[in-house]
Design an enzyme around this catalytic site. Sequence first.
Site: not given
Length: 190
Positions: A7, A10-12, A68, A149, A177, A151, A171
């Site tokens: 990916t 950076p958040n993921k 994804d 995104g 996820r 959220d 979360k």
Amino acid sequence: MNIVFATNNPNKLAEVRALLPSEIKVLSLQDINCNEELPENGDTLEDNAAQKAYYVYDNYGFNCFADDSGLEIDALDGRPGVYSARYAGPECLANDNIEKVLQELEDIDNRDACFRTVISLVINGNEVQFEGMIEGQIIPEKWGNEGFGYDPIFLPDGCEKSFAQMSLSEKGEISHRGLAVKKLISFLSR
């Protein structure tokens, strides 16, 4: 065990690293000097996750996983779905996507939605996929500043906070996820 998470988000990366046990070291694309855009032109979340994981495995030789995710809204026939990241256009920002969704739902009472993640894990050339899903509602205005995104406009069923009002750990416990990553961890721990 070292494994690459394919990916550029950076958040993921932070979200997944927070969920994985310390014995699994997650390398970023930057860590392996992969600076190109990964292919992501499939028609499904499953296709896109597989494309990215195989790309890293085939071109860099690392065991890898990729995900994804998509927001699927009932009243919009499952849109934005696989196009969630670029729903308002190819160069759009997250806020542009949020505004488009809110505009499309403006006069619609049914705001049922789900977030779905598919993770593709490629180890030694073999692929396994894991799915996580959470049901919820699209709220009519943004709540919170955390996350990324969609959220701020997604309220998970049974919760009083949007994803953007939750800490990373809150979360991660319930998110699409987080649920998919838990299945990944269970598989890797066998």
